[in-house]
Write a protein that holds these residues in place. Sequence first.
Motif, PDB file in Angstrom:
ATOM      1  N   THR A   1       0.825  -1.208   0.000  1.00 29.64           N
ATOM      2  CA  THR A   1       0.000   0.000   0.000  1.00 29.64           C
ATOM      3  C   THR A   1       0.858   1.255   0.000  1.00 29.64           C
ATOM      4  O   THR A   1       0.556   2.230  -0.692  1.00 29.64           O
ATOM      5  CB  THR A   1      -0.923   0.002   1.231  1.00 29.64           C
ATOM      6  N   LEU A   2       1.925   1.230   0.789  1.00 32.83           N
ATOM      7  CA  LEU A   2       2.816   2.388   0.847  1.00 32.83           C
ATOM      8  C   LEU A   2       3.453   2.654  -0.510  1.00 32.83           C
ATOM      9  O   LEU A   2       3.542   3.812  -0.957  1.00 32.83           O
ATOM     10  CB  LEU A   2       3.887   2.144   1.905  1.00 32.83           C
ATOM     11  N   ALA A   3       3.883   1.587  -1.193  1.00 33.42           N
ATOM     12  CA  ALA A   3       4.485   1.764  -2.517  1.00 33.42           C
ATOM     13  C   ALA A   3       3.475   2.336  -3.503  1.00 33.42           C
ATOM     14  O   ALA A   3       3.792   3.249  -4.286  1.00 33.42           O
ATOM     15  CB  ALA A   3       5.029   0.427  -3.025  1.00 33.42           C
ATOM     16  N   GLY A   4       2.251   1.821  -3.469  1.00 32.63           N
ATOM     17  CA  GLY A   4       1.229   2.349  -4.371  1.00 32.63           C
ATOM     18  C   GLY A   4       0.867   3.781  -4.065  1.00 32.63           C
ATOM     19  O   GLY A   4       0.675   4.599  -4.978  1.00 32.63           O
ATOM     20  N   LEU A   5       0.779   4.120  -2.777  1.00 30.31           N
ATOM     21  CA  LEU A   5       0.426   5.481  -2.394  1.00 30.31           C
ATOM     22  C   LEU A   5       1.516   6.471  -2.791  1.00 30.31           C
ATOM     23  O   LEU A   5       1.226   7.563  -3.299  1.00 30.31           O
ATOM     24  CB  LEU A   5       0.178   5.539  -0.889  1.00 30.31           C
ATOM     25  N   VAL A   6       2.770   6.096  -2.577  1.00 26.14           N
ATOM     26  CA  VAL A   6       3.870   6.968  -2.987  1.00 26.14           C
ATOM     27  C   VAL A   6       3.873   7.152  -4.502  1.00 26.14           C
ATOM     28  O   VAL A   6       4.106   8.261  -5.022  1.00 26.14           O
ATOM     29  CB  VAL A   6       5.215   6.403  -2.488  1.00 26.14           C
ATOM     30  N   GLY A   7       3.593   6.077  -5.237  1.00 21.31           N
ATOM     31  CA  GLY A   7       3.528   6.193  -6.686  1.00 21.31           C
ATOM     32  C   GLY A   7       2.414   7.119  -7.143  1.00 21.31           C
ATOM     33  O   GLY A   7       2.597   7.926  -8.066  1.00 21.31           O
ATOM     34  N   LEU A   8       1.263   7.038  -6.491  1.00 19.44           N
ATOM     35  CA  LEU A   8       0.155   7.921  -6.848  1.00 19.44           C
ATOM     36  C   LEU A   8       0.481   9.379  -6.540  1.00 19.44           C
ATOM     37  O   LEU A   8       0.254  10.274  -7.353  1.00 19.44           O
ATOM     38  CB  LEU A   8      -1.111   7.504  -6.096  1.00 19.44           C
ATOM     39  N   VAL A   9       1.009   9.616  -5.346  1.00 18.21           N
ATOM     40  CA  VAL A   9       1.296  10.986  -4.941  1.00 18.21           C
ATOM     41  C   VAL A   9       2.384  11.606  -5.815  1.00 18.21           C
ATOM     42  O   VAL A   9       2.357  12.809  -6.103  1.00 18.21           O
ATOM     43  CB  VAL A   9       1.699  11.014  -3.451  1.00 18.21           C
TER      44      VAL A   9
END
Length: 325
Positions: free
Chosen positions: A111-119
């Motif tokens: 989730t952290l990797a996906g959230l950082v990618g989105l942001v």
Amino acid sequence: MTDLDGTVLAVLLSLVSAAGYALAAVAQSRLASASDGGRGALRALLARGQWWWAVGLNAAGALAHVAALHYGPLTLVQPLGALTLVAALPLGAFSARRRVTGAEWRGALWTLAGLVGLVSVTGPAAPGDALSLREALIVAAATALLIAALASGRRHRAPGRAPGRARGLGHATASGVASGVASALTQTLTAALARELPGGTPAWWQTALIAVLISAFAVGGLLLSQAAYRSGLAAPLAVVNLSNPAAAAVIGVALLGETFRAGVWGWLIAAAASVVAARGVVLLSRGSGTAALAPSPVAASGGPLPQPRTDAEASPAPAPAPLAG
């Protein structure tokens, strides 16, 4: 203050913000696990001092986040805000006197990797204008309908059965959307107060209406997150952190002329990051539940519950036969 000093201060404030949000989430999840969700649940919640501590921690986290944005760039501060999920996992496990499972850690990292990618790609390539008054009202009405659809469902559950995870994630999505729209409307209110709102300067009652809508969405997001934490801590918190920037990105792209960074590659990165984050939420929803946060039955009765008796204990022992003679 040099650029390095500003960056260091922004990082420290971002860490303080993440810690405040994480502590508030853990406190809310503990309160949610002890609530039966009945009609008097909200009244009982408002009477709890722990709830107001959670509200204060949320407010402190928001203030620290705003201060961090003042000293550091958005591309640095927003990814650090994703550390809320990483901090909430061990804090929640420590509060429940258990260990964080491997599935929870894997889900948090996904989730952290996906959230950082989105942001990293959702920031505007060029600064956008604020919503006009008409657009703000349309967005508020559409968001209210979406929140009602996400939060709808049966309120009661069978005794002894945990609340539905799907409904909890629906509440979490609605909470993140409400918070994201509140941020967009705050930008509109700031432009209105500065007399820079598109379409002309609004009347005082129109500005007051926007302020009321911001308050309603902010409070609604907080109460919806409280309801979401009844199905656990990690998965709802991840969905809240994902849906908040997603809602703001939709408003920016659809109404403010913003776009993802890097053009077509930005859209592809956003799509891939969404898949990665969804994988993390699935792992978190499987690896965590409400059992670890549920109150012990001993605490409810002041002592251990009576245990069912066996057949040997339930039937009286036969009387000894009289001695002969």
